[in-house]
Scaffold this motif. Structure first.
Motif, PDB file in Angstrom:
ATOM      1  N   PHE A  21       0.834  -1.209   0.000  1.00 23.95           N
ATOM      2  CA  PHE A  21       0.000   0.000   0.000  1.00 23.95           C
ATOM      3  C   PHE A  21       0.865   1.255   0.000  1.00 23.95           C
ATOM      4  CE2 PHE A  21      -1.982   3.402   2.493  1.00 23.95           C
ATOM      5  CZ  PHE A  21      -3.109   3.658   1.711  1.00 23.95           C
ATOM      6  N   ASP A  22       1.936   1.221   0.797  1.00 24.11           N
ATOM      7  CA  ASP A  22       2.861   2.361   0.842  1.00 24.11           C
ATOM      8  C   ASP A  22       3.493   2.600  -0.524  1.00 24.11           C
ATOM      9  OD1 ASP A  22       3.124   4.057   2.931  1.00 24.11           O
ATOM     10  OD2 ASP A  22       4.853   3.088   3.840  1.00 24.11           O
ATOM     11  N   LEU A  23       3.906   1.507  -1.171  1.00 22.83           N
ATOM     12  CA  LEU A  23       4.579   1.626  -2.461  1.00 22.83           C
ATOM     13  C   LEU A  23       3.635   2.147  -3.538  1.00 22.83           C
ATOM     14  CD1 LEU A  23       7.026   1.136  -4.285  1.00 22.83           C
ATOM     15  CD2 LEU A  23       6.239  -1.214  -4.597  1.00 22.83           C
ATOM     16  N   VAL A  24       2.445   1.566  -3.619  1.00 19.28           N
ATOM     17  CA  VAL A  24       1.496   1.935  -4.673  1.00 19.28           C
ATOM     18  C   VAL A  24       0.809   3.259  -4.370  1.00 19.28           C
ATOM     19  CG1 VAL A  24      -0.604   1.239  -5.890  1.00 19.28           C
ATOM     20  CG2 VAL A  24       1.110  -0.479  -5.271  1.00 19.28           C
ATOM     21  N   GLY A  25       0.443   3.464  -3.110  1.00 17.78           N
ATOM     22  CA  GLY A  25      -0.346   4.631  -2.761  1.00 17.78           C
ATOM     23  C   GLY A  25       0.437   5.899  -2.528  1.00 17.78           C
ATOM     24  N   HIS A  26       1.718   5.786  -2.163  1.00 15.16           N
ATOM     25  CA  HIS A  26       2.463   6.986  -1.807  1.00 15.16           C
ATOM     26  C   HIS A  26       3.772   7.176  -2.575  1.00 15.16           C
ATOM     27  CE1 HIS A  26      -0.025   6.252   1.861  1.00 15.16           C
ATOM     28  NE2 HIS A  26      -0.176   7.552   1.781  1.00 15.16           N
ATOM     29  N   THR A  34       3.652  16.440   2.367  1.00 15.87           N
ATOM     30  CA  THR A  34       3.435  17.605   3.215  1.00 15.87           C
ATOM     31  C   THR A  34       3.507  17.191   4.681  1.00 15.87           C
ATOM     32  OG1 THR A  34       1.036  17.276   3.277  1.00 15.87           O
ATOM     33  CG2 THR A  34       1.930  18.609   1.462  1.00 15.87           C
ATOM     34  N   LEU A  35       3.627  18.177   5.545  1.00 18.00           N
ATOM     35  CA  LEU A  35       3.668  17.904   6.978  1.00 18.00           C
ATOM     36  C   LEU A  35       2.363  17.254   7.431  1.00 18.00           C
ATOM     37  CD1 LEU A  35       5.406  18.294   9.525  1.00 18.00           C
ATOM     38  CD2 LEU A  35       4.212  20.463   9.907  1.00 18.00           C
ATOM     39  N   ARG A  36       1.246  17.703   6.874  1.00 13.15           N
ATOM     40  CA  ARG A  36      -0.057  17.153   7.244  1.00 13.15           C
ATOM     41  C   ARG A  36      -0.165  15.681   6.837  1.00 13.15           C
ATOM     42  NH1 ARG A  36      -5.194  16.686   4.857  1.00 13.15           N
ATOM     43  NH2 ARG A  36      -6.925  16.889   6.362  1.00 13.15           N
ATOM     44  N   GLU A  37       0.268  15.382   5.608  1.00 13.61           N
ATOM     45  CA  GLU A  37       0.234  13.995   5.134  1.00 13.61           C
ATOM     46  C   GLU A  37       1.095  13.102   6.007  1.00 13.61           C
ATOM     47  OE1 GLU A  37       1.917  11.425   1.323  1.00 13.61           O
ATOM     48  OE2 GLU A  37       1.492  13.568   1.061  1.00 13.61           O
ATOM     49  N   SER A  38       2.306  13.579   6.347  1.00 13.20           N
ATOM     50  CA  SER A  38       3.207  12.785   7.175  1.00 13.20           C
ATOM     51  C   SER A  38       2.629  12.562   8.568  1.00 13.20           C
ATOM     52  CB  SER A  38       4.567  13.487   7.280  1.00 13.20           C
ATOM     53  OG  SER A  38       5.160  13.638   6.008  1.00 13.20           O
ATOM     54  N   ALA A  39       2.015  13.594   9.133  1.00 13.56           N
ATOM     55  CA  ALA A  39       1.447  13.487  10.484  1.00 13.56           C
ATOM     56  C   ALA A  39       0.289  12.493  10.515  1.00 13.56           C
ATOM     57  CB  ALA A  39       0.994  14.860  10.975  1.00 13.56           C
ATOM     58  N   ILE A  40      -0.585  12.575   9.511  1.00 11.76           N
ATOM     59  CA  ILE A  40      -1.750  11.684   9.471  1.00 11.76           C
ATOM     60  C   ILE A  40      -1.316  10.227   9.369  1.00 11.76           C
ATOM     61  CG2 ILE A  40      -3.723  10.967   8.067  1.00 11.76           C
ATOM     62  CD1 ILE A  40      -4.190  13.914   7.418  1.00 11.76           C
ATOM     63  N   TRP A  41      -0.416   9.935   8.425  1.00  9.62           N
ATOM     64  CA  TRP A  41      -0.029   8.541   8.224  1.00  9.62           C
ATOM     65  C   TRP A  41       0.867   8.018   9.329  1.00  9.62           C
ATOM     66  CZ3 TRP A  41      -2.649   5.371   5.507  1.00  9.62           C
ATOM     67  CH2 TRP A  41      -3.414   5.843   4.441  1.00  9.62           C
ATOM     68  N   SER A  42       1.652   8.888   9.966  1.00  9.83           N
ATOM     69  CA  SER A  42       2.421   8.456  11.138  1.00  9.83           C
ATOM     70  C   SER A  42       1.468   8.030  12.239  1.00  9.83           C
ATOM     71  CB  SER A  42       3.328   9.597  11.627  1.00  9.83           C
ATOM     72  OG  SER A  42       4.355   9.862  10.707  1.00  9.83           O
ATOM     73  N   GLY A  43       0.405   8.831  12.429  1.00  8.68           N
ATOM     74  CA  GLY A  43      -0.600   8.494  13.429  1.00  8.68           C
ATOM     75  C   GLY A  43      -1.307   7.188  13.115  1.00  8.68           C
ATOM     76  N   VAL A  44      -1.582   6.952  11.824  1.00 12.32           N
ATOM     77  CA  VAL A  44      -2.254   5.712  11.418  1.00 12.32           C
ATOM     78  C   VAL A  44      -1.393   4.496  11.755  1.00 12.32           C
ATOM     79  CG1 VAL A  44      -2.991   4.346   9.427  1.00 12.32           C
ATOM     80  CG2 VAL A  44      -3.674   6.749   9.611  1.00 12.32           C
ATOM     81  N   ARG A  97      14.136  15.813  -2.587  1.00 14.37           N
ATOM     82  CA  ARG A  97      13.145  15.511  -1.553  1.00 14.37           C
ATOM     83  C   ARG A  97      12.012  14.633  -2.089  1.00 14.37           C
ATOM     84  NH1 ARG A  97      12.686  16.993   3.507  1.00 14.37           N
ATOM     85  NH2 ARG A  97      10.652  17.125   4.541  1.00 14.37           N
ATOM     86  N   GLU A  98      11.629  14.836  -3.354  1.00 18.26           N
ATOM     87  CA  GLU A  98      10.525  14.050  -3.901  1.00 18.26           C
ATOM     88  C   GLU A  98      10.924  12.589  -4.139  1.00 18.26           C
ATOM     89  OE1 GLU A  98      12.558  16.172  -7.366  1.00 18.26           O
ATOM     90  OE2 GLU A  98      11.900  16.631  -5.317  1.00 18.26           O
ATOM     91  N   LEU A  99      12.234  12.284  -4.124  1.00 18.69           N
ATOM     92  CA  LEU A  99      12.693  10.905  -4.324  1.00 18.69           C
ATOM     93  C   LEU A  99      13.060  10.210  -3.013  1.00 18.69           C
ATOM     94  CD1 LEU A  99      15.008  11.324  -7.465  1.00 18.69           C
ATOM     95  CD2 LEU A  99      12.575  10.758  -7.391  1.00 18.69           C
ATOM     96  N   GLN A 100      13.098  10.964  -1.928  1.00 15.56           N
ATOM     97  CA  GLN A 100      13.530  10.390  -0.656  1.00 15.56           C
ATOM     98  C   GLN A 100      12.583   9.309  -0.148  1.00 15.56           C
ATOM     99  OE1 GLN A 100      14.220  13.625   2.088  1.00 15.56           O
ATOM    100  NE2 GLN A 100      15.899  14.475   0.869  1.00 15.56           N
ATOM    101  N   GLN A 101      11.289   9.442  -0.468  1.00 19.48           N
ATOM    102  CA  GLN A 101      10.330   8.436  -0.025  1.00 19.48           C
ATOM    103  C   GLN A 101      10.674   7.053  -0.565  1.00 19.48           C
ATOM    104  OE1 GLN A 101       6.113   9.522   0.898  1.00 19.48           O
ATOM    105  NE2 GLN A 101       6.344  10.625  -1.013  1.00 19.48           N
ATOM    106  N   ARG A 240       9.048   5.862   7.350  1.00 16.54           N
ATOM    107  CA  ARG A 240       9.175   6.792   6.221  1.00 16.54           C
ATOM    108  C   ARG A 240       8.418   8.085   6.509  1.00 16.54           C
ATOM    109  NH1 ARG A 240       5.805   8.107   2.348  1.00 16.54           N
ATOM    110  NH2 ARG A 240       4.340   6.463   2.927  1.00 16.54           N
ATOM    111  N   GLN A 241       7.172   7.960   6.970  1.00 19.50           N
ATOM    112  CA  GLN A 241       6.386   9.154   7.277  1.00 19.50           C
ATOM    113  C   GLN A 241       6.989   9.919   8.447  1.00 19.50           C
ATOM    114  OE1 GLN A 241       5.243   6.098   6.838  1.00 19.50           O
ATOM    115  NE2 GLN A 241       3.586   6.116   5.350  1.00 19.50           N
ATOM    116  N   LEU A 242       7.508   9.181   9.424  1.00 17.71           N
ATOM    117  CA  LEU A 242       8.107   9.828  10.590  1.00 17.71           C
ATOM    118  C   LEU A 242       9.336  10.636  10.192  1.00 17.71           C
ATOM    119  CD1 LEU A 242       7.760  10.004  13.662  1.00 17.71           C
ATOM    120  CD2 LEU A 242       9.354   8.085  13.871  1.00 17.71           C
ATOM    121  N   PHE A 243      10.071  10.168   9.190  1.00 18.09           N
ATOM    122  CA  PHE A 243      11.256  10.887   8.711  1.00 18.09           C
ATOM    123  C   PHE A 243      10.887  12.291   8.266  1.00 18.09           C
ATOM    124  CE2 PHE A 243      13.836  12.286   5.119  1.00 18.09           C
ATOM    125  CZ  PHE A 243      15.123  12.168   5.611  1.00 18.09           C
ATOM    126  N   PHE A 244       9.824  12.410   7.487  1.00 19.87           N
ATOM    127  CA  PHE A 244       9.420  13.724   6.986  1.00 19.87           C
ATOM    128  C   PHE A 244       8.725  14.556   8.060  1.00 19.87           C
ATOM    129  CE2 PHE A 244       9.733  11.126   3.158  1.00 19.87           C
ATOM    130  CZ  PHE A 244      10.495  11.946   2.346  1.00 19.87           C
TER     131      PHE A 244
END
Length: 367
Positions: A21-26, A34-44, A97-101, A240-244
């Motif tokens: 899911f991480d690979l295909v979806g993100h 974005t910070l919001r995206e990273s915060a939401i998925w880190s929480g998930v 930055r766009e390739l770091q994920q 990965r999300q926590l990194f950002f």
């Protein structure tokens, strides 16, 4: 702890599904989250790990539930410490930055596979050789000493390439520039690997070193292979999300190394005590068990880990606040706390005087 095969299969399927899911979806479409995206998925991801722990509590009891949470929190803390190295690697190779994920996700997947192998080997060794606890304890105590001696992380440090990375550069011709998110390209009929592939090798080889303290640490908190695997997997998922999310905050955790040193040292001592209780080495107490020192219970381990992390975080934030205050002009700290805008003093400039020699209006020497 009796874990049926179907529970193992369901857990592994869940983890693999989350990675896909991480690979295909993100990650499939390169972008800087974005910070919001990273915060939401880190929480998930943290939420999924907590729900899993509550299920362990429900079906297997407080003992195993406590072991899982102690292991998960410790592994998550060590993962945050690993992010310092990831930041240095990304900066050293100038990864956009766009390739770091993509680099992070592939690195995390490699780390998960590698640690699974280490867990299987470690579990087999523990099952057949009780003296392995002495070895694990010694590794953790040495690592704790090295962490404390390092005195924290220096953001100005440069990443130093290891022997594996230098060998890869010699064997595979490498391009100087990135080619989107491609790992390899063909130029004038010759195949080259890109700096993105080199960065991935760097993170993968770093993961090998991270596992050296990570696996003994988790075995020091629980010897249940299922819990060891689950705690490691859930601590890596969401990294990965926590990194950002905390990329800009890492340098503020100035005392993290000291906190981790305390945790690793504590678990190392716990392992040595457990090794004494299961001792079979002839040169120690004649090969008999040593039970004079009581074993450390799970609730105490969890309490020490949580308390250490809280103290480390609070002390780091207090240190950063004090450092900022020392660099502010006189009176600016109070104004900053009140939300006021601090402006420099007005300067008086004569028409026939060079602007570089202008002085404050309230300077008594020039009035």
């Amino acid at each position: 702890m009796d874990v049926p095969v179907w529970v193992w299969a369901l857990t592994i399927g869940l983890i693999v599904g989350m990675l896909i899911f991480d690979l295909v979806g993100h990650v499939r479409t390169p972008h800087a989250p974005t910070l919001r995206e990273s915060a939401i998925w880190s929480g998930v991801y943290v939420g999924i790990a907590v729900v899993f722990g509550l299920l362990i509590f429900w079906f297997y009891g407080a003992q195993f539930g406590g072991e899982y949470f102690a292991g998960y929190i410790t592994e998550k803390s060590l993962s945050i410490d690993n992010l310092f190295v990831f930041v240095l690697i990304m900066a050293s190779f100038g990864v956009p930055r766009e390739l770091q994920q993509k680099v992070l996700l592939y690195g995390i997947t490699f780390a998960l596979v590698l640690r699974t192998v280490f867990i299987v080997v470690g579990a087999a060794a523990i099952e057949n050789f009780s003296w392995v606890f002495y070895l694990f304890g010694a590794i953790l105590i040495y690592t704790a000493w090295a962490q404390a001696r390092s005195g924290g992380h220096n953001g100005d440090e440069d990443y130093k390439e290891n022997i594996l990375l230098r060998a890869a550069r010699k064997v595979f011709p490498t391009t100087d520039e990135y080619h989107s998110d491609k790992m390899a390209v063909r130029i004038d009929g010759k195949r080259y690997i890109t700096p993105l592939a080199i960065a991935l090798i760097a993170i993968g080889s770093a993961d090998i070193l991270f596992a050296v303290d990570s696996i003994p640490a988790i075995f020091g908190l629980t010897q249940e292979t299922y819990l060891v695997f689950a705690a490691n997997a859930f601590s890596l998922l969401g990294l990965r999300q926590l990194f950002f999310l905390i990329d800009g905050l890492l340098d503020r955790l100035v005392y993290l190394s000291y906190g981790l040193a305390v945790i690793l040292g504590f678990i190392g001592v716990k392992l040595v005590i457990h090794a004494l209780h299961t001792n079979e080495l002839g040169f120690i107490n004649g090969g008999e068990h040593v039970t004079a020192i009581p074993e450390i219970p799970t609730w105490l381990s969890l309490s020490v880990i949580l308390l250490t992390l809280v103290v480390t975080t609070v002390a780091s934030l207090a240190r950063n606040r004090r450092d900022r205050a020392e660099h502010l002009p006189a009176g600016a700290e109070g104004a900053e706390q009140r939300g006021a805008v601090v402006t420099p003093e007005p300067v008086e400039v004569d028409a026939d005087v060079d602007r570089t020699t202008a002085v404050p209006v309230n300077d008594p020497v020039h009035r």
